[in-house]
Design an enzyme around this catalytic site. Structure first.
Site, PDB file in Angstrom:
ATOM      1  N   TYR A   6       0.861  -1.189   0.000  1.00  0.00           N
ATOM      2  CA  TYR A   6       0.000   0.000   0.000  1.00  0.00           C
ATOM      3  C   TYR A   6       0.891   1.231   0.000  1.00  0.00           C
ATOM      4  CZ  TYR A   6      -3.881  -3.140   1.198  1.00  0.00           C
ATOM      5  OH  TYR A   6      -4.822  -4.150   1.204  1.00  0.00           O
TER       6      TYR A   6
ATOM      7  N   PRO B 151     -13.039  -6.524   3.005  1.00  0.00           N
ATOM      8  CA  PRO B 151     -13.262  -5.119   2.723  1.00  0.00           C
ATOM      9  C   PRO B 151     -14.761  -4.883   2.643  1.00  0.00           C
ATOM     10  CG  PRO B 151     -11.797  -6.118   1.100  1.00  0.00           C
ATOM     11  CD  PRO B 151     -12.370  -7.222   1.918  1.00  0.00           C
TER      12      PRO B 151
ATOM     13  N   GLY C 254     -16.474  -3.317   0.526  1.00  0.00           N
ATOM     14  CA  GLY C 254     -17.004  -3.357  -0.837  1.00  0.00           C
ATOM     15  C   GLY C 254     -18.238  -2.473  -0.872  1.00  0.00           C
TER      16      GLY C 254
END
Ligand code: NAP
Length: 244
Positions: free
Chosen positions: A22, A168, A170
């Site tokens: 990241y 996540p 989403g």
């Protein structure tokens, strides 16, 4: 802003998930800037084995050398003595899966890692990894809008109650009339209903919604106290399954 969001998240009792890719490394530097010296009860999970050499570029490297080197660098950059949860970011197609997991097991024996998790895996990977080392978390994409990994989460829930499917949200992308109707009736946002639904799916579900906003962070945490009615839950569960 990222530093303020991180500090507020920890004040609110949130655990942090990151990865060396990241940025690369930017996320870990921000975590160190915002949170070091770290509170004793803070859990930071990170991932290694998937690189991001540039925007929209992802390359595999879950080789033992890369994982060991990456873990060491993450410890240094985050200013940590030990990584709480180290997750294999994704199985590498050209590195034997067992070799990647054995590397994580060795790092754990050396005291560099406390717990080991997986990400982007199939049920078979979980079973194989568990022959080598206990697996505490599985970070697979699973959300109201994307249920392709549902079998994995379902099996985890049934067979291995100590494994936490981590997902996540989403939810930034979910909308749809049903979510909107239920959210409107409760005067909350559709994303909060999507998160509440995820939490209702399993007691071991641990959503990891991303946000750059303190207001959104508060809303997402608030979603954990929303209690869906049985009808709402069934409607939310059924509608996409019927449509997909
Ligand atoms: N293992 C893997 O391969 C993998 C892959 C993808 C992601 N992840 C993990 O999952 C985490 C989340 O992923 P993600 O950030 O890509 O996607 P996400 O959580 O599905 O969505 C983030 C988006 O939702 C928005 N959002 C969040 N809360 C909101 C709210 N209350 N109201 C309105 N919008 C809201 C955010 O906007 P704002 O910034 O404006 O709030 C952002 O645009 C990441 O931090 C990562 O650790 C893992």
């Amino acid at each position: 802003m990222a530093v303020a969001v991180l500090r507020r998240a920890v004040e609110l009792g949130v655990t942090i998930d990151t990865a060396d890719s990241y940025g690369p490394n930017v996320s870990e530097e921000l975590i160190a800037e915002a949170l070091a010296p770290y509170p004793n009860d803070l859990v930071i999970g990170t991932k290694g084995g998937w690189n991001r050499p540039g925007p929209n570029q992802w390359t595999h490297d879950a080789s033992p050398a890369h994982l060991a080197r990456g873990g060491g660098r993450q410890l240094e950059e985050a200013g940590l003595d030990r990584i709480d949860v180290y997750q294999l970011h994704v199985p590498d197609p050209v590195v034997p899966f067992d070799a990647s997991i054995e590397t994580l097991a060795n790092m754990r024996s050396e005291g560099k890692i406390r717990l080991v998790g997986l990400s982007n895996v199939m049920v078979e990977h979980i079973a194989r990894a568990r022959k080598i080392i206990p697996i505490v978390s599985v970070q697979n994409r699973y959300s109201f809008a994307d249920r392709r990994m549902g079998q994995c989460c379902g099996l985890l829930r049934e067979q291995w109650d100590r494994v936490h499917p981590v997902v996540p949200a989403g939810a930034g992308r979910v909308a749809g009339r049903l979510l909107e109707r239920i959210a409107k009736g409760r005067q909350v946002k559709p994303i909060q209903i999507a998160l509440a639904w995820l939490l209702e799916r399993s007691p071991t579900m641990l959503p990891i919604p991303g946000t750059s906003s303190i207001a959104h962070l508060a809303e997402n945490i608030q979603a954990a106290s929303l209690q869906l009615s049985e009808n709402e839950y069934l409607e939310l569960t059924g509608v996409v399954e019927l449509a997909s």
